[in-house]
Design an enzyme around this catalytic site. Structure first.
Site, PDB file in Angstrom:
ATOM      1  CG  ASP A   1      -2.150   0.765   1.252  1.00 61.15           C
ATOM      2  OD1 ASP A   1      -1.666   2.474   0.503  1.00 61.15           O
ATOM      3  OD2 ASP A   1      -3.242   0.763   1.520  1.00 61.15           O
ATOM      4  CG  ASP A   2       0.220   4.949  -0.013  1.00 59.04           C
ATOM      5  OD1 ASP A   2      -1.290   4.708  -0.813  1.00 59.04           O
ATOM      6  OD2 ASP A   2      -0.232   5.686   1.317  1.00 59.04           O
TER       7      ASP A   2
ATOM      8  CB  CYS B   1      -5.476   3.215  -1.470  1.00 63.24           C
ATOM      9  SG  CYS B   1      -3.994   3.418  -0.335  1.00 63.24           S
TER      10      CYS B   1
ATOM     11  CG  ASP C   1      -2.443   1.321  -2.733  1.00 61.98           C
ATOM     12  OD1 ASP C   1      -1.024   0.954  -3.115  1.00 61.98           O
ATOM     13  OD2 ASP C   1      -2.981   0.736  -2.099  1.00 61.98           O
ATOM     14  CG  ASN C   2      -1.666   4.747  -4.526  1.00 61.44           C
ATOM     15  OD1 ASN C   2      -2.319   3.998  -3.655  1.00 61.44           O
ATOM     16  ND2 ASN C   2      -0.776   5.262  -3.140  1.00 61.44           N
TER      17      ASN C   2
END
Ligand SMILES: *[C@@H]1O[C@H](CO)[C@@H](O)[C@H](O)[C@H]1NC(C)=O
Ligand SMILES: *[C@@H]1O[C@H](CO)[C@@H](O)[C@H](O)[C@H]1NC(C)=O
Ligand SMILES: *[C@@H]1O[C@H](CO)[C@@H](O)[C@H](O)[C@H]1NC(C)=O
Ligand SMILES: *[C@@H]1O[C@H](CO)[C@@H](O)[C@H](O)[C@H]1NC(C)=O
Ligand SMILES: *[C@@H]1O[C@H](CO)[C@@H](O)[C@H](O)[C@H]1NC(C)=O
Ligand SMILES: *[C@@H]1O[C@H](CO)[C@@H](O)[C@H](O)[C@H]1NC(C)=O
Length: 645
Positions: free
Chosen positions: A39-40, A75, A313-314
């Site tokens: 995540d991130d 996200c 996700d990003n």
């Protein structure tokens, strides 16, 4: 090990002879797929350099794609793009909270009845999910079980990013609190537990493992690593890239809220360094997941027939363009993702520049599952990357050649925040953060062109200026003005593209009767097309809104149909939808830090011993508990924290 190296080679040889299943003794089982999605996580800041297992087990034994992008750097929108294989303008899940998007919006729009797990299930796979799902899947709506999965065990809000308080709901059942453990250890143990099961049954499987690391724990402005890693990398600092805390002459060329950000002083920089260290420490826990997963697949003798994909996700920025920390922008730090694949037919130790995006993953997985294009859902905007996984071109390619694509549409609606202690002081939330962006990832030239909702334009030559500092849209000379006409016109197409027009936007921009006169930016730059491209209107917004609104973003090219535009024919209306609330209060707090070396190999059976269901009072709350929590001062929880996705 020798055996697992041999089998895929043989399988490919047989497949290329067209004899698979024909003369091999038993038809080979379709490959399994495991996607590990953090995540991130940044790529550009070098976080993966500190993941030694990722280097050893994935990069050295698989292919790394350095031009893989998220098309929306947040996200919930990005994960929905993965699930539906669509641009975010078509899912309209545009943010992490209502009204832009969240789990409730995904459900109310009906998109939760027609997405990746259903399709993989139809292709004969057993489909499972562990970890962070969509923002707003919470202690209030956990019983609206995410559909399509044979098994899902999801973190729930408001505990998703509270690393030492793991609370998860299995298949929509009452949430369980895994007391005494760090989230990364719980997710690791659960993943291994499921792989034990999945490898014991007949069907091929698709499994996502989604830890929340290295996302910030919102009340601490940093991720919390496992305690066994808490003191690693003590002297590492965030990279001082050219766009770290840039001088006024660069910063003032930026659009919207960025232009007026002050320089980061020493203490802000020191916190940013601390953030970077906490992130790479948190990623050590992810590395342990990768290590154990690969080892178990090997022990079970299925590694050779399993695609393992590592991504996020990003992306994330730290100190770039003077922003202490966060995401939600179109710059490389936020959109260019770590992306490594190993598996059958994927060459080892290769670095590929072939571009790809998250919306390509669904078609790729369906391709692996053997679902032909005409069997796949009609609305997919992405394209299968499987061919390029097997033949990773060394070049970035052009849209006219092979499987690579040149144009990437990057978009955003709604506010941006800064994930650092001085964010409020700097003025967050920044509501004017909607934009439409085109990234050209080409072999000969690369560009980033962006139109802000405030009417400002940014243009960077990302081949010569990879840190995106010199905004060429300010007083552009003739050749740049001609280029802007072209980029603006493709963006006018990609901002509302669907299906084939997302894959080949040029097909809609043919000046003559020849259907494929122009297939790349290079061809479009011919001066004979100057008038053609100059006549298109500029991409613009009437005002900065927090949602995607058709009227606000007129005009479109081609003009939108009366009904069904922007993916509406494949989802239900969500106007004025009500969200159940995005998590509510945290009633469980664990002041301790978990994840000691003794817990490195903890099993689910051991974790289960201290696990317990959360109580009604902990879910629905009561004033006494809330008061007690406040009295204890356990959580600092400003209003804006719910917005961090
Ligand atoms: C929209 O809602 C109707 C019923 O309310 C349902 O039958 C239909 O399948 C939904 N469409 C989509 C695309 O989810
Ligand atoms: C970190 O820097 C300090 C001060 O320069 C030094 O004493 C220490 O050995 C360094 N630690 C590591 C792990 O390199
Ligand atoms: C640095 O900036 C922060 C945030 O703007 C501020 O709170 C702090 O007082 C500043 N420190 C110094 C030494 O100026
Ligand atoms: C936000 O953008 C609008 C234009 O849509 C502009 O009028 C307003 O001043 C901007 N607000 C800020 C805080 O920049
Ligand atoms: C997107 O969602 C918002 C909020 O639900 C809604 O108001 C808007 O009309 C939707 N836009 C499109 C194009 O569906
Ligand atoms: C752990 O507990 C869950 C029920 O909460 C159960 O489904 C699972 O099988 C248990 N796992 C082990 C390994 O005991």
């Amino acid at each position: 090990m020798r055996e697992s190296a041999l089998v895929p080679t043989l399988a490919i040889a047989l497949a290329s002879l067209g004899v698979m299943g024909g003369c091999s003794p038993a038809p080979s089982k379709p490959a399994n797929i495991i996607m590990i999605m953090t995540d991130d996580q940044d790529r550009r800041l070098g976080s993966t350099d500190y993941q030694y297992v990722l280097q050893r087990e994935m990069k050295a034994k698989g292919t790394e794609f350095v031009n893989h992008y998220a098309t929306t750097a947040n996200c919930c929108p990005s994960r929905t793009s993965v699930f539906r294989g669509q641009m975010v303008h078509n899912t309209n899940v545009t943010h992490v909270n209502a009204p832009g998007g969240n789990y409730d919006k995904f459900v109310i729009s009906g998109q939760d009845t027609d997405y990746l797990p259903f399709w993989m299930g139809q292709a004969g796979y057993r489909v499972e999910y562990i970890g962070k799902f969509l923002n707003g899947y919470s202690q209030k709506n956990y019983n609206i079980t995410p559909k399509g999965w044979d098994h899902i065990d999801a973190l729930i809000d408001p505990y998703t990013y509270v690393f030492n308080t793991p609370v998860m709901s299995m298949n929509g059942q009452r949430p369980v609190y895994y007391e005494g453990y760090h989230q990364s250890d719980v997710i690791r143990a659960k993943a291994l537990d499921r792989i034990q099961y999945l490898t014991s049954q007949e069907k091929p499987f698709y499994l996502t493992i989604a830890p929340s690391s290295p996302h910030v724990q919102n009340d601490k402005y940093q991720p919390i690593p496992l305690s066994r890693h808490a003191h690693d990398f003590e002297n590492v600092t965030a990279p001082r890239s050219r766009n770290w805390n840039p001088a006024d002459r660069y910063q003032h060329q930026k659009g919207s809220w960025l232009a007026t950000l002050p320089l980061m002083n020493e203490s802000v920089q020191a916190f940013a360094d601390h953030t970077f260290r906490q992130r790479i420490r948190a990623l050590e826990g992810v590395d342990e997941i990768i290590e154990d997963v690969i080892n178990l697949l090997d022990t079970k003798r299925v590694l050779h027939n399993t695609y393992v994909i590592f991504t996020t996700d990003n992306g994330y920025h730290i100190g770039n363009h003077r922003i202490p920390a966060g995401k939600a922008l179109f710059y490389a730090e936020d959109t260019n993702l770590p992306f490594v694949v190993r598996g059958p037919g994927v060459p080892a130790g290769v670095v590929s520049k072939a571009p790809g995006a998250h919306l390509d993953l669904a078609p790729t997985f369906l391709d692996i599952a053997g679902m032909t294009e005409d069997q796949r859902p009609l609305f997919l905007d992405g394209q299968s990357l499987l061919h390029q996984w097997h033949h990773p071109e060394s070049s970035a390619g052009e849209s006219s050649g092979g499987n690579a694509k040149e144009t990437l549409n990057v978009e955003f609606w709604g506010m941006c925040i800064i994930e650092a202690p001085n964010g409020v002081e700097l003025g967050l939330p920044f509501m004017n953060n909607s934009y439409k962006t085109l990234r050209i990832v080409g072999e000969d030239e690369s560009w980033l062109y962006s139109r802000w909702c405030t009417g400002q334009t940014e243009l960077y030559n990302t081949a010569k200026d990879p840190y995106e500092l010199d905004n060429l849209a300010i007083n552009p000379p003739g050749d740049i003005a001609r280029l802007i006409d072209r980029l603006n016109t493709i963006l006018l197409v990609t901002k509302s593209c669907s299906k084939g027009t997302c894959r080949q936007p040029w097909t809609l921009l043919q000046p003559g009767s020849q259907p494929s006169e122009i297939l790349s930016l290079k061809q479009a730059m011919n001066s004979k097309y100057d008038n053609f491209f100059a006549k298109f209107p500029k991409v613009s917004f009437k005002e900065c809104l927090q949602i995607q609104d058709i009227e606000n973003e007129m005009p479109y090219f081609p003009p939108l149909p009366e009904t069904g535009a922007l993916g509406q024919q494949y989802r239900n209306n969500t106007d004025n939808y009500k969200s159940e609330g995005e998590g509510g209060m945290r009633y469980i707090e664990s002041p301790d830090q978990y994840g000691s070396w003794e817990q490195r190999h903890v099993t689910m059976a051991e974790i289960n011993r201290t696990a317990r269901e959360v109580t009604d009072a902990e879910i629905y709350g009561d004033l006494t508990m809330e008061k007690r929590r406040r009295d204890l001062g356990l959580v600092e929880n400003p209003e804006w924290m719910q917005w961090i996705g």
